[in-house]
Design a protein around this motif. Structure first.
Motif, PDB file in Angstrom:
ATOM      1  N   LEU A  18       0.815  -1.214   0.000  1.00  0.00           N
ATOM      2  CA  LEU A  18       0.000   0.000   0.000  1.00  0.00           C
ATOM      3  C   LEU A  18       0.851   1.267   0.000  1.00  0.00           C
ATOM      4  CD1 LEU A  18      -2.907  -0.984   2.400  1.00  0.00           C
ATOM      5  CD2 LEU A  18      -3.011  -0.630  -0.064  1.00  0.00           C
ATOM      6  N   ALA A  19       2.137   1.135   0.274  1.00  0.00           N
ATOM      7  CA  ALA A  19       3.033   2.292   0.205  1.00  0.00           C
ATOM      8  C   ALA A  19       3.346   2.676  -1.235  1.00  0.00           C
ATOM      9  CB  ALA A  19       4.326   2.008   0.967  1.00  0.00           C
ATOM     10  N   THR A  20       3.026   1.795  -2.188  1.00  0.00           N
ATOM     11  CA  THR A  20       3.263   2.120  -3.596  1.00  0.00           C
ATOM     12  C   THR A  20       2.060   2.881  -4.155  1.00  0.00           C
ATOM     13  OG1 THR A  20       2.299   0.059  -4.406  1.00  0.00           O
ATOM     14  CG2 THR A  20       4.647   0.038  -3.902  1.00  0.00           C
ATOM     15  N   ASP A  21       2.316   3.702  -5.156  1.00  0.00           N
ATOM     16  CA  ASP A  21       1.254   4.521  -5.739  1.00  0.00           C
ATOM     17  C   ASP A  21       0.147   3.678  -6.363  1.00  0.00           C
ATOM     18  OD1 ASP A  21       2.463   6.868  -4.994  1.00  0.00           O
ATOM     19  OD2 ASP A  21       3.465   7.165  -6.922  1.00  0.00           O
ATOM     20  N   ALA A  22       0.525   2.639  -7.104  1.00  0.00           N
ATOM     21  CA  ALA A  22      -0.476   1.860  -7.846  1.00  0.00           C
ATOM     22  C   ALA A  22      -1.464   1.156  -6.920  1.00  0.00           C
ATOM     23  CB  ALA A  22       0.227   0.835  -8.737  1.00  0.00           C
ATOM     24  N   HIS A  23      -0.961   0.468  -5.911  1.00  0.00           N
ATOM     25  CA  HIS A  23      -1.855  -0.255  -5.010  1.00  0.00           C
ATOM     26  C   HIS A  23      -2.681   0.694  -4.156  1.00  0.00           C
ATOM     27  CE1 HIS A  23      -0.505  -4.182  -6.106  1.00  0.00           C
ATOM     28  NE2 HIS A  23       0.755  -3.915  -5.793  1.00  0.00           N
ATOM     29  N   HIS A  24      -2.060   1.769  -3.709  1.00  0.00           N
ATOM     30  CA  HIS A  24      -2.771   2.725  -2.868  1.00  0.00           C
ATOM     31  C   HIS A  24      -3.888   3.406  -3.661  1.00  0.00           C
ATOM     32  CE1 HIS A  24      -3.427   5.968   0.032  1.00  0.00           C
ATOM     33  NE2 HIS A  24      -2.823   5.173   0.897  1.00  0.00           N
ATOM     34  N   ARG A  25      -3.589   3.787  -4.897  1.00  0.00           N
ATOM     35  CA  ARG A  25      -4.604   4.429  -5.738  1.00  0.00           C
ATOM     36  C   ARG A  25      -5.749   3.459  -6.032  1.00  0.00           C
ATOM     37  NH1 ARG A  25      -2.022   5.017 -10.288  1.00  0.00           N
ATOM     38  NH2 ARG A  25      -0.700   6.669  -9.482  1.00  0.00           N
ATOM     39  N   ARG A  26      -5.424   2.199  -6.267  1.00  0.00           N
ATOM     40  CA  ARG A  26      -6.468   1.208  -6.572  1.00  0.00           C
ATOM     41  C   ARG A  26      -7.383   0.987  -5.379  1.00  0.00           C
ATOM     42  NH1 ARG A  26      -6.166  -5.045  -7.443  1.00  0.00           N
ATOM     43  NH2 ARG A  26      -8.127  -5.343  -8.535  1.00  0.00           N
ATOM     44  N   GLN A  33       0.400  10.464   0.461  1.00  0.00           N
ATOM     45  CA  GLN A  33       1.299  11.590   0.704  1.00  0.00           C
ATOM     46  C   GLN A  33       2.649  11.046   1.169  1.00  0.00           C
ATOM     47  OE1 GLN A  33       0.440  14.706   0.076  1.00  0.00           O
ATOM     48  NE2 GLN A  33      -1.621  14.078  -0.538  1.00  0.00           N
ATOM     49  N   ALA A  34       3.660  11.880   1.152  1.00  0.00           N
ATOM     50  CA  ALA A  34       5.009  11.439   1.528  1.00  0.00           C
ATOM     51  C   ALA A  34       5.047  10.931   2.968  1.00  0.00           C
ATOM     52  CB  ALA A  34       6.002  12.575   1.348  1.00  0.00           C
ATOM     53  N   ALA A  35       4.393  11.626   3.884  1.00  0.00           N
ATOM     54  CA  ALA A  35       4.392  11.195   5.283  1.00  0.00           C
ATOM     55  C   ALA A  35       3.630   9.878   5.455  1.00  0.00           C
ATOM     56  CB  ALA A  35       3.768  12.270   6.162  1.00  0.00           C
ATOM     57  N   GLN A  36       2.532   9.754   4.726  1.00  0.00           N
ATOM     58  CA  GLN A  36       1.745   8.520   4.798  1.00  0.00           C
ATOM     59  C   GLN A  36       2.527   7.353   4.190  1.00  0.00           C
ATOM     60  OE1 GLN A  36      -1.925   8.727   2.634  1.00  0.00           O
ATOM     61  NE2 GLN A  36      -2.901   7.203   3.957  1.00  0.00           N
ATOM     62  N   ARG A  37       3.220   7.586   3.113  1.00  0.00           N
ATOM     63  CA  ARG A  37       4.046   6.550   2.485  1.00  0.00           C
ATOM     64  C   ARG A  37       5.148   6.096   3.443  1.00  0.00           C
ATOM     65  NH1 ARG A  37       5.330   9.030  -2.104  1.00  0.00           N
ATOM     66  NH2 ARG A  37       3.645   8.040  -3.232  1.00  0.00           N
TER      67      ARG A  37
END
Length: 94
Positions: A18-26, A33-37
């Motif tokens: 979930l730290a990756t853009d693709a999975h989080h966006r899906r 956000q950077a802090a959330q990542r």
């Protein structure tokens, strides 16, 4: 104790995914956000490191690391399936 290790490794790989853009966006509809990542990555690594302890306590110093290696592979597989195969909420693709 084996179940605890499996839950921790599955959670760890889920958080790292979930730290990756693709999975989080899906899953959530937006990029993290950077802090959330950073929080997701740190939580994932902490859970992965913490999953060693129940494996060692369960099987000792000889077979504990072997059990942990197997549990890591199983947790990664479960997280992979959960992130890639199970459809996201609102996903209308079939």
């Amino acid at each position: 104790m084996n179940v605890v290790s499996l839950l921790l490794t599955t959670a760890a790989f889920g958080l790292l995914g979930l730290a990756t853009d693709a999975h989080h966006r899906r899953r959530f509809g937006h990029c993290p956000q950077a802090a959330q990542r950073r929080l997701l990555r740190n939580g994932g690594w902490l859970a992965l490191v913490g999953s060693v302890v129940p494996a060692i306590l369960s099987r000792g110093w000889i077979f504990g690391p072997i059990l942990w290696a197997g549990v890591v592979m199983a947790g990664a597989g479960i997280a992979f399936l959960a992130l890639n195969v199970i459809p996201a909420r609102g996903d209308t693709r079939s």
